[in-house]
Design an enzyme around this catalytic site. Structure first.
Site, PDB file in Angstrom:
ATOM      1  N   PHE A 265      -0.331  -0.141 -13.721  1.00 12.36           N
ATOM      2  CA  PHE A 265       0.783   0.546 -13.507  1.00 12.36           C
ATOM      3  C   PHE A 265       0.367   1.228 -11.543  1.00 12.36           C
ATOM      4  CE2 PHE A 265       2.897   5.510 -13.186  1.00 12.36           C
ATOM      5  CZ  PHE A 265       3.741   5.090 -12.440  1.00 12.36           C
TER       6      PHE A 265
ATOM      7  N   VAL B  65       3.863   6.954  -7.057  1.00 15.02           N
ATOM      8  CA  VAL B  65       4.272   7.964  -6.214  1.00 15.02           C
ATOM      9  C   VAL B  65       5.415   7.836  -6.375  1.00 15.02           C
ATOM     10  CG1 VAL B  65       4.461   7.924  -3.841  1.00 15.02           C
ATOM     11  CG2 VAL B  65       2.629   7.309  -4.035  1.00 15.02           C
ATOM     12  N   GLY B  66       6.095   6.638  -6.332  1.00 16.85           N
ATOM     13  CA  GLY B  66       7.782   7.528  -6.087  1.00 16.85           C
ATOM     14  C   GLY B  66       8.535   8.217  -7.933  1.00 16.85           C
TER      15      GLY B  66
ATOM     16  N   THR C 165      -0.482   2.027  -8.203  1.00 15.36           N
ATOM     17  CA  THR C 165      -0.092   3.691  -7.492  1.00 15.36           C
ATOM     18  C   THR C 165       1.227   3.381  -6.739  1.00 15.36           C
ATOM     19  OG1 THR C 165      -2.357   3.470  -6.597  1.00 15.36           O
ATOM     20  CG2 THR C 165      -1.134   3.878  -5.601  1.00 15.36           C
TER      21      THR C 165
ATOM     22  N   PHE D 107       4.524   2.773  -7.362  1.00 11.74           N
ATOM     23  CA  PHE D 107       5.267   3.079  -8.381  1.00 11.74           C
ATOM     24  C   PHE D 107       4.934   4.346  -8.481  1.00 11.74           C
ATOM     25  CE2 PHE D 107       5.958  -1.468  -9.129  1.00 11.74           C
ATOM     26  CZ  PHE D 107       7.314  -1.426  -8.464  1.00 11.74           C
TER      27      PHE D 107
ATOM     28  N   HIS E 195      -5.580   8.716  -7.604  1.00 10.50           N
ATOM     29  CA  HIS E 195      -4.940   7.692  -8.631  1.00 10.50           C
ATOM     30  C   HIS E 195      -6.190   7.375  -9.121  1.00 10.50           C
ATOM     31  CE1 HIS E 195      -1.778   4.506 -10.273  1.00 10.50           C
ATOM     32  NE2 HIS E 195      -2.862   4.960 -10.978  1.00 10.50           N
TER      33      HIS E 195
ATOM     34  N   GLU F 205       7.072  11.813  -6.453  1.00  7.75           N
ATOM     35  CA  GLU F 205       9.100  11.737  -5.843  1.00  7.75           C
ATOM     36  C   GLU F 205      10.213  12.287  -6.803  1.00  7.75           C
ATOM     37  OE1 GLU F 205       9.406  11.260  -1.757  1.00  7.75           O
ATOM     38  OE2 GLU F 205       8.719   8.944  -2.426  1.00  7.75           O
TER      39      GLU F 205
ATOM     40  N   ARG G  28       8.183  17.870   0.703  1.00  7.86           N
ATOM     41  CA  ARG G  28       9.356  17.242   1.050  1.00  7.86           C
ATOM     42  C   ARG G  28      10.474  18.490   1.411  1.00  7.86           C
ATOM     43  NH1 ARG G  28      10.501  13.524  -1.953  1.00  7.86           N
ATOM     44  NH2 ARG G  28      12.935  13.040  -2.170  1.00  7.86           N
TER      45      ARG G  28
END
Length: 139
Positions: A40, A46-47, A42, A44, A77, A50, A121
């Site tokens: 996996f 983070v996404g 990093t 992805f 991570h 989010e 955000r």
């Protein structure tokens, strides 16, 4: 934005890591990334963090006219996650300052804690945001 958007809001999201969310898939045009381990990525991760925050917020916004954009991420991570494992993301709204929101975020792959940190955000009006982007594009 409705009154239900308050500090303490919790949300949990689960996602099974597919092969196309591994490091070699992050930038397939990069020979260096393609040669890296199939775990996996990093980027992805983070996404995914989010995404969990977006899902937590969505019922409290006038979606899709109101949305949110990521403005800051500070996460670790810690452990590699191979495809096929399910990642559980837990988010908690820890700060609300007008349209600026702060979340604590944590992800676990069923074996290891893989990420912990903070994500910010900002709530936007989609129409105004798109107009600003269009203006920038035309310059």
């Amino acid at each position: 934005m409705n009154d239900g958007l308050k500090v303490g809001l919790h949300y949990q999201h689960r996602f099974t890591v597919p092969a196309n969310k591994t490091v070699p898939s992050l930038y397939p045009e990069s020979a260096e990334f393609v040669e890296m381990p199939e775990v996996f990525a990093t980027g992805f991760l983070v996404g995914l963090l989010e995404w969990a925050c977006i899902l937590a917020l969505k019922p409290h916004l006038d979606w899709p006219a109101e949305q949110s954009v990521g403005t800051h991420i500070d996460v670790s991570h810690h452990a590699a996650t191979p495809p096929g494992l399910e990642v559980t993301v837990d988010v908690e709204l820890i700060g609300v300052e007008g349209r600026k929101l702060a979340f604590s975020v944590e992800a676990h792959d069923g074996i290891d804690l893989i990420s912990i940190g903070r994500h910010e955000r900002f709530i936007i009006n989609r129409e105004k945001f798109d107009a600003g982007v269009a203006s920038k594009t035309s310059k």
